[in-house]
Structure formats: C-alpha cells, structure tokens
Design a protein around this motif. Sequence first.
Motif, PDB file in Angstrom:
ATOM      1  N   THR A  84       0.828  -1.209   0.000  1.00 26.96           N
ATOM      2  CA  THR A  84       0.000   0.000   0.000  1.00 26.96           C
ATOM      3  C   THR A  84       0.862   1.257   0.000  1.00 26.96           C
ATOM      4  O   THR A  84       0.492   2.274  -0.582  1.00 26.96           O
ATOM      5  CB  THR A  84      -0.918   0.009   1.229  1.00 26.96           C
ATOM      6  N   GLY A  97       0.638   3.959  -2.869  1.00 24.09           N
ATOM      7  CA  GLY A  97       0.361   5.336  -2.495  1.00 24.09           C
ATOM      8  C   GLY A  97       1.421   6.293  -2.992  1.00 24.09           C
ATOM      9  O   GLY A  97       1.117   7.397  -3.463  1.00 24.09           O
ATOM     10  N   LYS A 157       0.984   6.782  -6.646  1.00 21.19           N
ATOM     11  CA  LYS A 157      -0.186   7.608  -6.912  1.00 21.19           C
ATOM     12  C   LYS A 157       0.112   9.073  -6.667  1.00 21.19           C
ATOM     13  O   LYS A 157      -0.323   9.957  -7.427  1.00 21.19           O
ATOM     14  CB  LYS A 157      -1.350   7.138  -6.036  1.00 21.19           C
ATOM     15  N   GLN A 200      -7.882  14.503   4.791  1.00 19.46           N
ATOM     16  CA  GLN A 200      -8.907  14.062   3.849  1.00 19.46           C
ATOM     17  C   GLN A 200      -8.283  13.522   2.574  1.00 19.46           C
ATOM     18  O   GLN A 200      -8.826  12.623   1.933  1.00 19.46           O
ATOM     19  CB  GLN A 200      -9.857  15.214   3.547  1.00 19.46           C
ATOM     20  N   GLY A 226      -7.651   9.975   2.930  1.00 18.95           N
ATOM     21  CA  GLY A 226      -8.827   9.148   2.735  1.00 18.95           C
ATOM     22  C   GLY A 226      -9.627   8.900   4.001  1.00 18.95           C
ATOM     23  O   GLY A 226     -10.455   7.996   4.034  1.00 18.95           O
ATOM     24  N   ASP A 227      -9.371   9.676   5.062  1.00 18.13           N
ATOM     25  CA  ASP A 227     -10.155   9.474   6.277  1.00 18.13           C
ATOM     26  C   ASP A 227     -11.598   9.873   6.037  1.00 18.13           C
ATOM     27  O   ASP A 227     -11.895  10.855   5.353  1.00 18.13           O
ATOM     28  CB  ASP A 227      -9.566  10.313   7.415  1.00 18.13           C
ATOM     29  N   GLN A 228     -12.527   9.113   6.657  1.00 18.96           N
ATOM     30  CA  GLN A 228     -13.942   9.368   6.418  1.00 18.96           C
ATOM     31  C   GLN A 228     -14.429  10.616   7.147  1.00 18.96           C
ATOM     32  O   GLN A 228     -15.036  11.495   6.559  1.00 18.96           O
ATOM     33  CB  GLN A 228     -14.758   8.150   6.855  1.00 18.96           C
ATOM     34  N   ARG A 258      -0.578   7.536   6.388  1.00 20.48           N
ATOM     35  CA  ARG A 258      -1.065   7.007   5.113  1.00 20.48           C
ATOM     36  C   ARG A 258      -0.839   5.500   5.044  1.00 20.48           C
ATOM     37  O   ARG A 258      -1.676   4.752   4.540  1.00 20.48           O
ATOM     38  CB  ARG A 258      -0.336   7.715   3.973  1.00 20.48           C
ATOM     39  N   ARG A 285      -7.519  -0.179   5.360  1.00 20.40           N
ATOM     40  CA  ARG A 285      -8.428  -0.358   4.217  1.00 20.40           C
ATOM     41  C   ARG A 285      -8.253  -1.738   3.593  1.00 20.40           C
ATOM     42  O   ARG A 285      -9.217  -2.334   3.120  1.00 20.40           O
ATOM     43  CB  ARG A 285      -8.170   0.733   3.175  1.00 20.40           C
ATOM     44  N   ASP A 306     -12.888   0.319   8.752  1.00 19.31           N
ATOM     45  CA  ASP A 306     -13.204   1.734   8.586  1.00 19.31           C
ATOM     46  C   ASP A 306     -12.697   2.534   9.774  1.00 19.31           C
ATOM     47  O   ASP A 306     -12.793   2.086  10.932  1.00 19.31           O
ATOM     48  CB  ASP A 306     -14.715   1.942   8.449  1.00 19.31           C
TER      49      ASP A 306
END
Length: 423
Positions: free
Chosen positions: A4, A8, A11, A255, A258-260, A393, A400, A405
């Motif tokens: 990951t 990441g 990306k 954010q 990717g935190d909700q 991260r 994930r 979650d």
Amino acid sequence: MQLTDLAGSLKRHWPVVAVAAVVGLILGVLVSFALPSRYEATASVSVNPMNADPLGASADAARSVSMPTEVSTATSAKVAAAAAKTLADDYSLSAKDVREATHVESPEDSLILDIRFSGGSPEEAADGAEAVADAYLAERQADAQAEITRLTSATQQQIADVQATSVAPEFAGAIAQRTLQLQADALGTRLATLGSIDTTPGQVVGSPEVPRQPSTPGALPLGLAGLFLGLLAGIPLALTKKEENSEIGGVDGLQAIGDQIVLDGTKDTNRADTWDIAAFMLKIPTDIGIEDPFLIMVDAEEQHGRSITPGQELVDALSRRGRSARFVDAGAINEGKISRGWPTDKKRVSWAGEIIIIDTTHLTSDANKVALATRSDSVLLARSTTDDSAALRRLAGLLRSKNVDIALTALFPPRPELMTINR
C-alpha cells in the motif's frame, strides 16, 4: 515497506513516472531517426565435400567437411579482404568493415552455409552477401587446389626416388626390381587419382535478394522501448522521491489520505474540548450487551513529554459524558500475544458490558495495530498537524486492505502551539 505504501507513493508522484515515460518515448523516437538504417541480405551456399587424399577415398566424404571450420573460413580475414576488393569499385568498404558486417551460420546436420551481410543500403547488402559467398568459394577452391598441388609434388618426388633407386646395383635383383615396380605403379595410380579429383568447392543455392525493409528497428518499436525504459526508470524514481511535506498540515491533508470523518481541533485552546466532541461523535451504543464489550481502538503518534495518552483522554471525555470506560494500554501487552489473537475470548468475557479503550500509541508494530483494529468495534485516530503523514497514510492503507473503517480522526495542534496557548 508495504504494498500500500508503494501504491500510495506511485499515486502521489505519478507525474514523475509520466514525465520519465514521455522522455523515454521521445528519446526512443529521436534515436530511430539518428540511427542509420541497415539492411540485411542472405546468400545460401551448398558446401561440396572434397577429399584430396586418395588413400582416404574409402571414408565417408561428408565427414571430411567440418561445418564449424567452414563457418570460420567464411568469416576469416582472407575472405573479407577478397570480398572488399570485389566491392571496392562500388562501395568504400575495408576488409574490417566487411568482416564486421558478415554473419555466417549453418543449420544443424546440413552442408549449407547462410551468409548474412549487413549494409547501409539494400543494394550494398545484396552485393556484399554475394561477394562474401563468391570469395568463400574461391578461397575454399584455392585451398583444395593447393593441397592437391602439394600432394602431386610429393608423389612425383617419390616416383623419382623409386626410379633412381631402381638403377642402383644393390637393387639389381629380380625381387628388388619387382618391389620397386609395385611401388612405382602405386605411386602412378595415386598421381592419376590426384589429377582427377573434383575441386569444385560448392555453389550458391540461394542468391541474395535486395531487401525491401531495413533490419534496424523503426520509430514505433524504438519509441515503445523508450517508453518502457522510461517507466522502469520513473517508477523507482517516484518511490525514492522524498515527500515535499511529511507533515499532515491540516484537515485537507487528512482528507487527502482518505479518512472518512475528521474532527478539526486545531483551534481549540483545550484538548479536552476536542475530546468531548470526539466522544459525542463516536457511535457508542447506549446499552452495551452483557455478553460482549464495546471495543474502541485509539491510535496516535507518540509524543515525548506527554504524561497522558490519547486513550486516557478519551476515557476522561466519556466519563464527563456519564459513560464509564476502561483504559487498556496495548503497549504494555506482549506483542506476541496480540499477534496470536489477544484479546482472547476469556478476556472479552471479563470485559462484558464495558466500554474498553485500547490505546495502541506505544505499540510499535503496524501489523498488530491492524490486528487489533479488526477485533475492535470502532477505530479512532488522534493526530497533530506535525505528525508524519506517510506513517498515517501507511496505517490507513493497511486498515483499508483489511476492510476496517476509521470511525473518526481527531486533529490537534502541534505540541509547541499548545504550550504557547496555555501560557
């Protein structure tokens, strides 16, 4: 390093990979234009077995040909010099150039030589292959003729020696004369055989054709090769590229990870106020069943000098809301026990009906943090704006990957800022 993390990093730094790929593509296309075109033509030669020794005529003639030796002969400096002399009127090629442009191979279990010649033009390639093939055949015939001439001279000398011996007084007897006559007859037969040996070295069975397409790769294959090499260079470059900003920096940074849900407490003068809101936002059942506990994992980056951990701060916040909770420091638990399945069913039974706050701040293994997250009912992360965003991260990516979650991330100001405000 986790997969990951790699994904990441790629990306986040995809422009680096894209630029490297485009640069490789452009360089590949430019190389295709800068690289001189080369053409290849092939002449196929059938090699004739030649046995210049009549005493060995009963042997298999095909075995008198060593194809590896013939390949070496066809690529020799002598053949290259003869071919260069033939081509001198039309092309400025030295013997070295001809030798470097010639490649010869023989199919297995055959008496065929495939002579391939690389030239700067289609005509040069075809003429070069033909010249090398002719020079090879001429060289092979010259070698065979030289061997026959040597054997003929040796045989003639032997005949002369026999004739001189026959007139000597000591060989005047009938038996001696008969022996010398037999030797002379054998040598005469051998001399006649040498004169009848076919010295045809072979023939061209496949004339070289003028090639229509260059053998060098064009713009498309070289461009694709450059693109591929650019990707190979860009991926490790992107993975090793340092983060321009290793700090979270704010809510937008969280954010982006990717935190909700992110609770921004950076403006609160008291951390307790932020924790009170966090306790309110967490979806904790009003009535917890008597058979199971409600587990909340709280994780933060360790900060030196802080006497109270985030998990204890959440326990205090729940207490202020009239909810009792038990604090458990996962850092004090043997990590081997956690990896083997702690908390056990027995431990969970002992916590039945309670809110259990498991603090993983002092836990060193991300794998164990993820394991505890999969066994918890809710996950809360506490971070400050100066915490390492790469570490967060990585943890978020691991969670994930296990379909865990993050219920809430509480963002706090850096420690120095709090000290200034409190003053």
